[in-house]
Design an enzyme around this catalytic site. Structure first.
Site, PDB file in Angstrom:
ATOM      1  N   ASP A 120       4.829  -2.160  -1.681  1.00  0.00           N
ATOM      2  CA  ASP A 120       5.494  -1.831  -2.945  1.00  0.00           C
ATOM      3  C   ASP A 120       4.505  -1.382  -4.023  1.00  0.00           C
ATOM      4  O   ASP A 120       3.318  -1.191  -3.757  1.00  0.00           O
ATOM      5  CB  ASP A 120       6.319  -3.026  -3.442  1.00  0.00           C
ATOM      6  N   SER A 124       5.761  -4.098 -10.449  1.00  0.00           N
ATOM      7  CA  SER A 124       5.954  -4.235  -9.004  1.00  0.00           C
ATOM      8  C   SER A 124       6.810  -3.127  -8.407  1.00  0.00           C
ATOM      9  O   SER A 124       6.473  -1.956  -8.524  1.00  0.00           O
ATOM     10  CB  SER A 124       6.545  -5.610  -8.720  1.00  0.00           C
ATOM     11  N   HIS A 125       7.966  -3.495  -7.836  1.00  0.00           N
ATOM     12  CA  HIS A 125       8.790  -2.512  -7.125  1.00  0.00           C
ATOM     13  C   HIS A 125       9.681  -1.713  -8.070  1.00  0.00           C
ATOM     14  O   HIS A 125      10.389  -0.819  -7.626  1.00  0.00           O
ATOM     15  CB  HIS A 125       9.654  -3.238  -6.098  1.00  0.00           C
ATOM     16  N   ASP A 165       2.833  -2.747  -6.474  1.00  0.00           N
ATOM     17  CA  ASP A 165       1.571  -3.464  -6.698  1.00  0.00           C
ATOM     18  C   ASP A 165       0.983  -4.064  -5.426  1.00  0.00           C
ATOM     19  O   ASP A 165       0.021  -4.836  -5.498  1.00  0.00           O
ATOM     20  CB  ASP A 165       1.776  -4.559  -7.760  1.00  0.00           C
ATOM     21  N   ASP A 223       2.081  -6.183  -3.044  1.00  0.00           N
ATOM     22  CA  ASP A 223       2.250  -7.536  -2.529  1.00  0.00           C
ATOM     23  C   ASP A 223       3.424  -7.671  -1.560  1.00  0.00           C
ATOM     24  O   ASP A 223       3.555  -8.689  -0.888  1.00  0.00           O
ATOM     25  CB  ASP A 223       2.332  -8.575  -3.661  1.00  0.00           C
ATOM     26  N   ARG A 224       4.268  -6.644  -1.453  1.00  0.00           N
ATOM     27  CA  ARG A 224       5.391  -6.735  -0.509  1.00  0.00           C
ATOM     28  C   ARG A 224       5.083  -5.972   0.775  1.00  0.00           C
ATOM     29  O   ARG A 224       4.217  -5.095   0.785  1.00  0.00           O
ATOM     30  CB  ARG A 224       6.655  -6.132  -1.124  1.00  0.00           C
ATOM     31  N   LYS A 263       1.537 -13.067  -2.703  1.00  0.00           N
ATOM     32  CA  LYS A 263       1.980 -12.474  -1.456  1.00  0.00           C
ATOM     33  C   LYS A 263       1.142 -11.218  -1.223  1.00  0.00           C
ATOM     34  O   LYS A 263       0.574 -10.663  -2.161  1.00  0.00           O
ATOM     35  CB  LYS A 263       3.474 -12.197  -1.466  1.00  0.00           C
TER      36      LYS A 263
END
Ligand code: VG1
Ligand code: CO
Length: 544
Positions: free
Chosen positions: A278, A113-114, A280, A282-283, A377
């Site tokens: 981000d 992710s991030h 991946d 999702d943010r 998300k």
């Protein structure tokens, strides 16, 4: 196709955190490390023979190699088909959609992710179940248990697969389909939002847009959606090519890490709307000209205006937020007479509520917002929601948020992170906090009376499962809160998160700087957990 069993030994650290298993890339590159965890997942699942698995990642270093390994293991473990995003790429929300659309058994998403990527940075893997959502705790617990006793894994002697050519290949009851990672997702977005209206307003020049893909997965998605389909000027999407190391940065959409975008949006020639996503996808971070929308406020504004977008024209059944997220959305729910659920941190806790139709919109303070269209998300979805809102309302972002605060009051909010704290010191901080909990209620601290002080537990209203130790909460009679949690996504030591919020109804005070407005509570929180004395850190490493 020849299958082999390979002898292996357990690694003791394969316990999934808030969102999958995240480790330094070099940890994942150890012989058998990835294989063990994937086999532990497959061993924990029932009836996978002949089923379909979705596979993709955020494109970070080691993604392609891991994908080749997982394809061979899926074949040897009896899956009938693997659907893979071209180039091995799939954003987290797109993977969720593809699992649902194809009625797949589940999916594996390769991402930290991030967290930064590269040989010396982080890698990760998470399993999503058939509803498209992150594996609930009973699964992740089973994966960990299995990883502790594993003695062999199964792998097929297959040639490496060409990941870059769209199409289906395979025989022997095992096929591989390489799909365009963007098309299905872009199609879904067009069903949810009024693309024609957004396109018209962008065409008129009333909305100008800057989207920062942070050299991560959303680049190709954002190019297609914002520039090709919605007519934003070429170049509106910046840092649009996914890179294995995200250009050396943290692909984390906040004011600290998305500096280039922040400088533009607070600069002299700012566009009217800015956003970022981000690693991946999702943010989301939402910005207006000279204006930052906190994720907690964003969730509340979207809840209050949901009926203005086609997907929610009939209203919302209910909403949910993670526990540390501010109570701004609760005020909207109360006003609209709909339920608002408070869940532990992590998207996996929203799945049952979404599946049961109890909620249709949910979010977290950590720049995560989503709805019932997928079970993750969804960064670009949130950006499109805002664009649709701006197109309908014809007002700047800051006006929409100020109007919201006038009606509901403002929950002034901030999160302070202390990163890379030694694990025993972090545990000591929590022991010390726990000891104080029984004595806090009734005390007056920083001028406010403590109403409750506890450790958050959650009982899922659908399946009754209980999740304990989900963060320490100190609530005050005036609605203010201080929350302490340890991160479950880091890869070095522990990260202490302190979440602060204070409710302000006086319109004249709505433009206060959050750090100033919260200064008293920040000091109080630091004293309560003795962070300086115990870690030597006088100030947080990241403030969002
Ligand atoms: C963080 C966030 C949490 C989020 C999780 C995964 O977890 O606080 O809200 O769901 O990251 O997001 P933690 O345990 O470090 O606080 V992502 O975009 O990293 O998959
Ligand atoms: Co993410």
């Amino acid at each position: 196709m020849q299958n082999r069993s390979v002898a292996t030994q357990p690694f003791d650290d394969q316990k999934p955190g808030t969102s999958g298993l995240r480790k330094k890339t070099r940890v994942f590159q150890q012989p058998n490390y990835l294989e063990n965890f994937v086999q532990a997942i497959f061993d924990s699942l029932e009836n996978i023979t002949g089923q379909t698995l979705v596979l993709g990642g955020d494109g970070r270093y080691f993604n392609r190699i891991a994908i080749q390994t997982i394809i061979k293991m899926a074949a040897a473990n009896g899956f009938g088909k693997v659907i893979i995003g071209q180039g091995g790429l799939l954003s987290t929300p797109a993977a969720s959609h593809i699992i649902r659309k194809n009625q797949a058994y589940g999916g594996l998403v390769l991402s930290a992710s991030h967290n930064p990527g590269g040989p010396d940075e982080d890698f990760g893997i998470k399993y999503n179940v058939s509803n498209g959502g992150p594996a609930p705790e009973k699964y992740t617990d089973a994966f960990y248990q299995r990883s502790q006793t594993i003695s062999e894994y199964r792998i097929a002697d297959l040639a490496d697969v060409d990941l870059d050519t769209v199409g289906e290949q395979g025989s022997d009851g095992f096929s591989i389909e390489i799909i365009d990672p963007v098309s299905d997702y872009a199609e879904l977005m067009q069903e949810l939002f009024d693309f024609q209206r957004i396109r018209d307003v962008i065409g008129s020049g009333a909305i100008t847009l800057r989207f920062d893909a942070m050299h991560a997965i959303t680049g190709p998605y954002a190019k297609r959606i914002f520039e090709d389909l919605l007519g934003a000027a070429p170049g509106s999407v910046i840092n649009a090519t996914p890179l294995e190391d995200f250009g050396g940065g943290h692909p984390d959409p906040n004011l600290a890490h998305a500096r280039e975008l922040a400088d533009t949006m607070f600069g002299p020639d700012a566009p009217t709307f800015g956003a970022a996503s981000d690693g991946d996808g999702d943010r989301n971070m939402i910005l207006g000209k000279n204006f930052f929308v906190t994720p907690s406020d964003s969730l509340a504004v979207l809840a209050a205006n949901a009926q203005l977008i086609p997907a929610f024209k009939d209203g919302l059944p209910g909403v949910a937020r993670s526990m540390p997220t501010s109570q701004a959305v609760d005020r909207v729910a109360k006003d609209y007479g709909m339920p608002c659920y408070e869940t532990p941190t992590g998207w996996k806790y929203f799945g049952n509520l979404l599946d049961a139709g109890k909620i249709a919109l949910c979010g977290e303070e950590s720049f995560g917002t989503g709805a019932d269209h997928v079970r993750e998300k969804d960064g670009l979805w949130a950006v499109l929601f805002w664009l649709n809102l701006l197109a309908v309302k014809g007002e700047p972002v800051s006006n929409i948020v100020h109007e919201h605060w006038r009606k509901f009051g403002r929950d002034i909010y901030s999160r302070h992170d202390y990163e890379a704290v030694a694990t025993d010191i972090a545990n000591g901080i929590f022991d010390h906090l726990r000891e104080q909990l029984p004595d806090l209620p009734g005390q007056t601290l920083d001028g406010n009376r403590v109403k409750y002080a506890d450790e958050f537990s959650y009982q899922d209203p659908i399946d009754g499962s209980i999740s304990r130790n989900q963060g320490i909460r100190i609530g005050f009679e005036n609605g203010s809160r201080i929350v302490f949690r340890l991160s479950g996504t880091g890869t070095v030591g522990a990260t202490l998160r302190i979440y602060l919020e204070r409710y302000e109804t006086d319109t004249d005070k709505h433009d206060q700087d959050a750090q100033q407005a919260l200064a008293g509570m920040i000091e109080l929180a630091k004293q309560l957990c003795e962070v300086k004395k115990r870690t030597g850190m006088g100030t947080p490493t990241v403030i969002t």
